[in-house]
Design an enzyme around this catalytic site. Structure first.
Site, PDB file in Angstrom:
ATOM      1  CG  ASP A 146      -9.676   1.945  -0.259  1.00  0.00           C
ATOM      2  OD1 ASP A 146      -8.787   1.861  -1.118  1.00  0.00           O
ATOM      3  OD2 ASP A 146      -9.448   2.009   0.968  1.00  0.00           O
ATOM      4  CG  ASP A 177      -2.255   0.595   0.978  1.00  0.00           C
ATOM      5  OD1 ASP A 177      -2.340   1.440   0.069  1.00  0.00           O
ATOM      6  OD2 ASP A 177      -3.222   0.263   1.689  1.00  0.00           O
TER       7      ASP A 177
HETATM    8  C1  GLA Z   1      -6.021   1.284   1.888  1.00  0.00           C
HETATM    9  C2  GLA Z   1      -6.220   0.264   0.792  1.00  0.00           C
HETATM   10  C3  GLA Z   1      -7.297  -0.730   1.203  1.00  0.00           C
HETATM   11  C4  GLA Z   1      -6.890  -1.407   2.504  1.00  0.00           C
HETATM   12  C5  GLA Z   1      -6.627  -0.352   3.566  1.00  0.00           C
HETATM   13  C6  GLA Z   1      -6.037  -0.954   4.822  1.00  0.00           C
HETATM   14  O1  GLA Z   1      -7.131   2.110   2.064  1.00  0.00           O
HETATM   15  O2  GLA Z   1      -6.570   0.866  -0.420  1.00  0.00           O
HETATM   16  O3  GLA Z   1      -7.492  -1.710   0.195  1.00  0.00           O
HETATM   17  O4  GLA Z   1      -5.737  -2.171   2.279  1.00  0.00           O
HETATM   18  O5  GLA Z   1      -5.723   0.636   3.115  1.00  0.00           O
HETATM   19  O6  GLA Z   1      -5.767  -0.013   5.798  1.00  0.00           O
END
Ligand code: GLA
Length: 407
Positions: free
Chosen positions: A217, A156
């Protein structure tokens, strides 16, 4: 001199390329985040908190309920598993929630014929505030993951700068390669740069990552699915050519089995993600999922289309004023998948068209199947007018191939 430069260049590109031979078709599996988030309250919610118990129970379901045999082989940990670092700086899982360690979980997954994925973040902290992989830790963490026998890393980008990401993602790709263990690399890099050129160079991304998040997300709602779909369609001229065997765009997890989607919407997400050649990561409770949702996720013809060896991402090819859209994904042996998608909110809509209108070649005859109903399609000529009835927020999905001419 020239020869030396060419050799050097070849070496440099080799180091930058992710040559792990993995994910020739888009990955399928299960990822914890969308459904189980950062629930670390094992005292009050032992069944659903992020812990080895959760991953073992999901692994059992993947292995025993038909998922693994259909291709859903990845079981992926997301954020909130980290406990800290040891004296040598090596990552440690939370000791209370993962008492046997991650290598134990990987062994467990492997013993069931599954693969284990893990999550880290190229920054000071993960998005939920756990210790991240700063640039000086990239190699060490890659080695740790390989020692644990991890099969996929989602890296990430929270709490990192654009400069750190430009450095860190290629660095991690090379570090994973250097471990000698095939570890699929899921990058969130593009999503942190707005997902589009000139900030995002998809040629470079495709060279160093096996899959990548481009955009926001996903959340447990139809609105969220639509906003992701809209963005992917709007930018399909850029995104579609970036995908192919070994490197995929990732519009994020499947919501099917959770709380936000109706039956029609669930089928629609499955069909649309399939024509987009998107990773199919479920994020739902496989211990309690309904038979109806299992049917959607385990539809063999959908999975066959999804796993087509050509690995061509589909596109939206048609949009009508009546809020009907048609998506097409070219498949091997001249076959194709069509998805008729309704954005209407009134009643089942009778959509009239012909294959010719959808840019199929003239004077050809097709056969195939309606993917969700199983109805057989025979003798469909390019010129034939047909009608499909599409439910609101729903899809009709066809698998079509040209009829063999009689010899
Ligand atoms: C980000 C990512 C998500 C998830 C969260 C975890 O928002 O895009 O897919 O992995 O972090 O904290």
């Amino acid at each position: 001199m020239l020869q030396k430069t060419v050799l050097l260049l070849a070496l440099v590109t080799q180091v930058l390329m992710l040559e792990n031979g993995l994910l020739r078709t888009p990955p399928m599996g299960w990822l914890a985040w969308e459904r189980f988030r950062c629930n670390i309250d094992c005292d009050h919610d032992p069944k659903n908190c992020i812990s080895e118990r959760l991953f073992m129970e999901m692994a059992d379901r993947l292995a025993q309920d038909g998922w693994r045999d259909l291709g859903y082989v990845y079981i992926n940990i997301d954020d909130c598993w980290i406990g800290g670092r040891d004296a040598k700086g090596r990552l440690l899982p939370d000791p209370k929630r993962f008492p046997h360690g991650i290598a134990f979980l990987a062994d467990y997954a492997h013993s069931l014929g599954l693969k284990l994925g893990i999550y880290e973040d190229l920054g000071k902290m993960t998005c939920m505030g756990y210790p991240g992989t700063t640039l000086d830790k990239v190699e060490l963490d890659a080695e740790t993951f390989a020692e644990w026998k991890i099969d996929m890393l989602k890296l990430d980008g929270c709490f990192s700068t654009a400069k750190e990401r430009a450095h860190g993602y290629p660095k991690m790709s090379a570090a994973l390669n250097a471990t000698g263990r095939p570890i699929a690399f899921a990058c969130s890099w593009p999503a942190y740069e707005g997902g589009l050129p000139p900030k995002v160079n998809y040629t470079l991304i495709a060279n160093i990552c096996n899959l990548w998040r481009n955009y926001d997300d996903i959340q447990d709602s139809w609105k969220s699915v639509l906003s992701i779909l809209d963005w992917f369609v709007k930018h399909q001229d850029i995104l579609q050519p970036a995908a192919g065997p070994g490197h995929w765009n990732d519009p994020d997890m499947l919501l099917i089995g959770n709380f936000g989607l109706s039956f029609e919407e669930s089928r629609a997400q499955m069909a649309l993600w399939t024509v987009l050649a998107a990773p199919l990561f479920m994020s739902t409770d496989l211990r309690t999922i309904s038979p109806q949702n299992i049917d959607i996720l385990q539809n063999p013809l959908v999975i066959k289309i999804h796993q087509d060896p050509l690995g061509i991402q589909g596109r939206r090819i048609f949009k009508s004023k009546s809020q009907i859209e048609v998506f097409k994904r070219p498949l091997s042996n001249g076959a194709s998948a069509l998805v008729f998608f309704s954005r209407r909110t009134d009643m089942p809509y009778r959509f009239h068209s012909s294959l010719l209108e959808l840019n199929f070649p003239e004077s050809k005859e097709y056969e195939g199947q309606n993917v969700f109903t199983g109805d057989v399609i025979r003798g469909l000529k390019s010129e034939t007018n047909f009608t499909v009835i599409i439910n609101p927020s729903g899809v009709v999905m066809w698998y079509l191939y040209p009829m063999r001419t009689q010899e």
